[in-house]
Design a protein around this motif. Structure first.
Motif, PDB file in Angstrom:
ATOM      1  N   LYS A 286     -92.374  73.052 -20.344  1.00  9.01           N
ATOM      2  CA  LYS A 286     -91.902  71.753 -20.823  1.00  9.01           C
ATOM      3  C   LYS A 286     -90.380  71.667 -20.904  1.00  9.01           C
ATOM      4  CE  LYS A 286     -92.391  73.117 -25.679  1.00  9.01           C
ATOM      5  NZ  LYS A 286     -93.043  72.819 -26.983  1.00  9.01           N
ATOM      6  N   LEU A 287     -89.711  72.823 -20.874  1.00  8.27           N
ATOM      7  CA  LEU A 287     -88.250  72.849 -20.959  1.00  8.27           C
ATOM      8  C   LEU A 287     -87.588  72.605 -19.603  1.00  8.27           C
ATOM      9  CD1 LEU A 287     -87.890  76.028 -23.215  1.00  8.27           C
ATOM     10  CD2 LEU A 287     -87.761  73.640 -23.960  1.00  8.27           C
ATOM     11  N   PHE A 288     -88.360  72.782 -18.531  1.00  8.95           N
ATOM     12  CA  PHE A 288     -87.824  72.664 -17.178  1.00  8.95           C
ATOM     13  C   PHE A 288     -87.778  71.205 -16.721  1.00  8.95           C
ATOM     14  CE2 PHE A 288     -88.750  77.075 -17.441  1.00  8.95           C
ATOM     15  CZ  PHE A 288     -88.086  77.728 -16.416  1.00  8.95           C
ATOM     16  N   ASN A 289     -87.016  70.976 -15.670  1.00  3.17           N
ATOM     17  CA  ASN A 289     -86.927  69.652 -15.067  1.00  3.17           C
ATOM     18  C   ASN A 289     -88.319  69.171 -14.647  1.00  3.17           C
ATOM     19  OD1 ASN A 289     -86.463  67.561 -12.898  1.00  3.17           O
ATOM     20  ND2 ASN A 289     -84.343  68.018 -13.408  1.00  3.17           N
TER      21      ASN A 289
ATOM     22  N   GLN B 146     -74.206  87.496 -16.407  1.00  5.50           N
ATOM     23  CA  GLN B 146     -74.064  86.403 -17.364  1.00  5.50           C
ATOM     24  C   GLN B 146     -75.182  86.476 -18.397  1.00  5.50           C
ATOM     25  OE1 GLN B 146     -72.479  84.418 -19.270  1.00  5.50           O
ATOM     26  NE2 GLN B 146     -71.525  83.215 -17.609  1.00  5.50           N
ATOM     27  N   THR B 147     -74.996  85.808 -19.508  1.00  3.49           N
ATOM     28  CA  THR B 147     -76.041  85.679 -20.521  1.00  3.49           C
ATOM     29  C   THR B 147     -76.630  84.272 -20.430  1.00  3.49           C
ATOM     30  OG1 THR B 147     -76.524  85.761 -22.906  1.00  3.49           O
ATOM     31  CG2 THR B 147     -74.321  85.018 -22.262  1.00  3.49           C
ATOM     32  N   PHE B 148     -77.936  84.154 -20.612  1.00  5.19           N
ATOM     33  CA  PHE B 148     -78.614  82.876 -20.384  1.00  5.19           C
ATOM     34  C   PHE B 148     -79.423  82.434 -21.595  1.00  5.19           C
ATOM     35  CE2 PHE B 148     -78.037  84.885 -16.255  1.00  5.19           C
ATOM     36  CZ  PHE B 148     -77.445  83.863 -15.530  1.00  5.19           C
ATOM     37  N   SER B 149     -79.582  81.126 -21.699  1.00  8.79           N
ATOM     38  CA  SER B 149     -80.406  80.552 -22.762  1.00  8.79           C
ATOM     39  C   SER B 149     -81.009  79.251 -22.251  1.00  8.79           C
ATOM     40  CB  SER B 149     -79.556  80.283 -24.016  1.00  8.79           C
ATOM     41  OG  SER B 149     -78.565  79.311 -23.738  1.00  8.79           O
ATOM     42  N   PHE B 150     -81.915  78.684 -23.028  1.00  8.26           N
ATOM     43  CA  PHE B 150     -82.539  77.416 -22.650  1.00  8.26           C
ATOM     44  C   PHE B 150     -81.720  76.212 -23.114  1.00  8.26           C
ATOM     45  CE2 PHE B 150     -86.537  79.978 -22.548  1.00  8.26           C
ATOM     46  CZ  PHE B 150     -86.891  79.697 -21.244  1.00  8.26           C
ATOM     47  N   ASN B 151     -80.869  76.419 -24.111  1.00  8.45           N
ATOM     48  CA  ASN B 151     -80.163  75.264 -24.695  1.00  8.45           C
ATOM     49  C   ASN B 151     -78.771  75.034 -24.126  1.00  8.45           C
ATOM     50  OD1 ASN B 151     -78.732  77.355 -25.913  1.00  8.45           O
ATOM     51  ND2 ASN B 151     -79.852  77.191 -27.847  1.00  8.45           N
ATOM     52  N   LYS B 152     -78.371  75.839 -23.142  1.00 10.05           N
ATOM     53  CA  LYS B 152     -77.060  75.628 -22.516  1.00 10.05           C
ATOM     54  C   LYS B 152     -77.142  76.005 -21.041  1.00 10.05           C
ATOM     55  CE  LYS B 152     -72.130  76.755 -23.017  1.00 10.05           C
ATOM     56  NZ  LYS B 152     -71.874  77.134 -21.612  1.00 10.05           N
ATOM     57  N   LYS B 153     -76.898  75.032 -20.178  1.00  2.69           N
ATOM     58  CA  LYS B 153     -76.955  75.279 -18.742  1.00  2.69           C
ATOM     59  C   LYS B 153     -75.692  75.998 -18.287  1.00  2.69           C
ATOM     60  CE  LYS B 153     -79.755  71.158 -17.886  1.00  2.69           C
ATOM     61  NZ  LYS B 153     -79.822  69.830 -17.218  1.00  2.69           N
ATOM     62  N   ILE B 154     -75.897  77.053 -17.529  1.00  2.00           N
ATOM     63  CA  ILE B 154     -74.780  77.863 -17.054  1.00  2.00           C
ATOM     64  C   ILE B 154     -74.212  77.295 -15.755  1.00  2.00           C
ATOM     65  CG2 ILE B 154     -74.207  80.105 -16.022  1.00  2.00           C
ATOM     66  CD1 ILE B 154     -74.301  80.183 -19.047  1.00  2.00           C
ATOM     67  N   ASP B 155     -72.899  77.285 -15.666  1.00  2.00           N
ATOM     68  CA  ASP B 155     -72.210  76.882 -14.442  1.00  2.00           C
ATOM     69  C   ASP B 155     -72.086  78.118 -13.554  1.00  2.00           C
ATOM     70  OD1 ASP B 155     -70.584  76.006 -12.424  1.00  2.00           O
ATOM     71  OD2 ASP B 155     -68.948  75.329 -13.720  1.00  2.00           O
ATOM     72  N   PHE B 156     -72.907  78.176 -12.515  1.00  2.00           N
ATOM     73  CA  PHE B 156     -72.931  79.363 -11.663  1.00  2.00           C
ATOM     74  C   PHE B 156     -71.669  79.511 -10.820  1.00  2.00           C
ATOM     75  CE2 PHE B 156     -77.353  79.428 -12.824  1.00  2.00           C
ATOM     76  CZ  PHE B 156     -77.648  80.792 -12.824  1.00  2.00           C
TER      77      PHE B 156
ATOM     78  N   ILE C 169     -89.671  80.587  -7.062  1.00  2.00           N
ATOM     79  CA  ILE C 169     -89.312  81.420  -8.213  1.00  2.00           C
ATOM     80  C   ILE C 169     -90.567  81.945  -8.879  1.00  2.00           C
ATOM     81  CG2 ILE C 169     -88.318  81.391 -10.536  1.00  2.00           C
ATOM     82  CD1 ILE C 169     -86.253  79.417  -9.580  1.00  2.00           C
ATOM     83  N   ILE C 170     -90.520  83.216  -9.261  1.00  2.00           N
ATOM     84  CA  ILE C 170     -91.604  83.822 -10.026  1.00  2.00           C
ATOM     85  C   ILE C 170     -91.079  84.132 -11.411  1.00  2.00           C
ATOM     86  CG2 ILE C 170     -93.182  85.780 -10.241  1.00  2.00           C
ATOM     87  CD1 ILE C 170     -91.809  84.775  -6.830  1.00  2.00           C
ATOM     88  N   GLY C 171     -91.599  83.445 -12.408  1.00  2.00           N
ATOM     89  CA  GLY C 171     -91.133  83.625 -13.773  1.00  2.00           C
ATOM     90  C   GLY C 171     -90.587  82.329 -14.345  1.00  2.00           C
ATOM     91  N   SER C 172     -90.737  82.148 -15.653  1.00  2.00           N
ATOM     92  CA  SER C 172     -90.294  80.900 -16.286  1.00  2.00           C
ATOM     93  C   SER C 172     -89.460  81.170 -17.531  1.00  2.00           C
ATOM     94  CB  SER C 172     -91.507  80.030 -16.642  1.00  2.00           C
ATOM     95  OG  SER C 172     -92.411  80.745 -17.462  1.00  2.00           O
ATOM     96  N   GLY C 173     -88.624  82.205 -17.444  1.00  2.00           N
ATOM     97  CA  GLY C 173     -87.751  82.548 -18.557  1.00  2.00           C
ATOM     98  C   GLY C 173     -86.404  81.839 -18.487  1.00  2.00           C
ATOM     99  N   LYS C 174     -85.432  82.361 -19.218  1.00  2.00           N
ATOM    100  CA  LYS C 174     -84.119  81.723 -19.332  1.00  2.00           C
ATOM    101  C   LYS C 174     -83.351  81.721 -18.016  1.00  2.00           C
ATOM    102  CE  LYS C 174     -83.915  83.142 -24.175  1.00  2.00           C
ATOM    103  NZ  LYS C 174     -83.294  84.078 -25.148  1.00  2.00           N
ATOM    104  N   LEU C 175     -83.401  82.849 -17.286  1.00  2.00           N
ATOM    105  CA  LEU C 175     -82.703  82.902 -16.001  1.00  2.00           C
ATOM    106  C   LEU C 175     -83.357  81.959 -15.002  1.00  2.00           C
ATOM    107  CD1 LEU C 175     -80.672  83.940 -14.002  1.00  2.00           C
ATOM    108  CD2 LEU C 175     -82.039  86.021 -13.713  1.00  2.00           C
ATOM    109  N   SER C 176     -84.679  81.918 -15.003  1.00  2.00           N
ATOM    110  CA  SER C 176     -85.415  81.012 -14.127  1.00  2.00           C
ATOM    111  C   SER C 176     -85.019  79.560 -14.401  1.00  2.00           C
ATOM    112  CB  SER C 176     -86.921  81.183 -14.343  1.00  2.00           C
ATOM    113  OG  SER C 176     -87.650  80.223 -13.599  1.00  2.00           O
ATOM    114  N   TYR C 177     -84.934  79.207 -15.653  1.00  2.00           N
ATOM    115  CA  TYR C 177     -84.547  77.843 -16.041  1.00  2.00           C
ATOM    116  C   TYR C 177     -83.166  77.491 -15.493  1.00  2.00           C
ATOM    117  CZ  TYR C 177     -82.677  74.155 -19.034  1.00  2.00           C
ATOM    118  OH  TYR C 177     -82.072  73.016 -19.502  1.00  2.00           O
TER     119      TYR C 177
END
Length: 281
Positions: A70-73, A139-149, A36-44
């Motif tokens: 720091k937000l990533f696994n 879909q809309t993405f955020s860091f505080n809620k994991k999306i069910d793909f 993955i290239i990028g560390s934004g909300k979709l990447s997370y």
């Protein structure tokens, strides 16, 4: 007798280890690798989906800064050197649209497929590669809620039938609903999604401000908001439009405008009211 039992146990245990090692080797060979290239909300969110799938292996994530790392696994490997990415089956460019082509040119791969997830960028932004395409989650993405793909539609596009089949296989592994659409159709989806999500969320945030300003009970607005989305799901939004604008209730409209006259939202109120009155696209 005891010695024979011990020897048999040793042989059994040795064969068990051999079988296990063989399984690990074979399993590793068939896993699909991803960078993955990028560390934004979709990447997370995508990284969470990838690392939780036994058929996928996330090699690493490239990030130019440490802001969101720091937000990533904690198990995920990060790198700030794009020219040293591991060879992978898929490279996901999950950055802002303006940098997609520049980043694509920096990725070196023999057989990997380069993907972006933009709703507005054509697939040909990646045409410097042999295999490329688009993986666009609606879909809309955020860091505080994991999306069910598994509940998120994915719009895909490939530069060849081979690339398209690879994308379809990835979607099947992720167990997602997917649809093949071209760049023009995807742009139309993106436009409609702006109304369904971006604009709607903005209106709801204004509702929050009114609730707070006038000390109203927010919970009283949840049923009406839910009912609105139920009507959208049943394709009855237009015919079920209610309120002072559709009734042309001038006195009520004036009262609302009077309340909003010192706010930044009076013009928005008038524009939406006018659109409802016209009731046409």
């Amino acid at each position: 007798m005891i010695i024979i039992k011990v020897l048999l146990f040793i042989i059994f245990f040795a064969n068990l280890i051999k079988t296990f090692k063989s399984f690990i080797v074979n399993y590793a060979i068939i896993m699909i690798t991803i960078s993955i290239i990028g560390s934004g909300k979709l990447s997370y969110n995508l990284s969470e989906a990838f690392i939780s799938n036994k058929e996928l292996r996330l090699n690493e994530i490239y990030s130019r800064n440490n802001k969101n790392i720091k937000l990533f696994n904690k198990k995920i490997k990060f790198t700030n050197k794009i020219d040293s990415l591991s060879e992978a089956d898929f490279y996901f460019i999950l950055t802002n649209d303006d940098s997609i082509e520049e980043i694509s040119k920096k990725i070196k791969t023999k057989n990997g497929m380069i993907l972006h997830s933009s709703g507005t960028k054509g697939k040909d932004a990646l045409s410097n590669h042999l295999n490329f395409g688009v993986f666009y989650p609606l879909q809309t993405f955020s860091f505080n809620k994991k999306i069910d793909f598994t509940k998120t539609p994915i719009l895909i596009e490939g530069n060849s039938q081979k690339s398209l089949e690879k994308l379809k296989e990835l979607c099947r592994i992720l167990e997602v609903e997917f649809e093949e659409v071209d760049s023009k159709k995807r742009l139309h989806y993106h436009l409609a999604a702006s109304f369904a999500n971006n604009f709607t969320n903005h209106i709801l945030s204004l509702t929050d401000e009114l609730v707070n300003k006038f000390k109203l009970e927010k919970k009283f607005f949840i049923p009406i908001a839910n009912e609105t989305f139920k009507k959208f799901q049943s394709n009855k939004s237009k015919e079920s439009q209610t309120g002072p604008a559709v009734r042309n209730d001038v006195k009520t409209l004036k009262k609302h405008e009077e309340i909003l006259k010192k706010s930044n939202y009076l013009n928005l109120y008038k524009i939406i009211t006018k659109s409802i009155k016209k009731n046409d696209l």
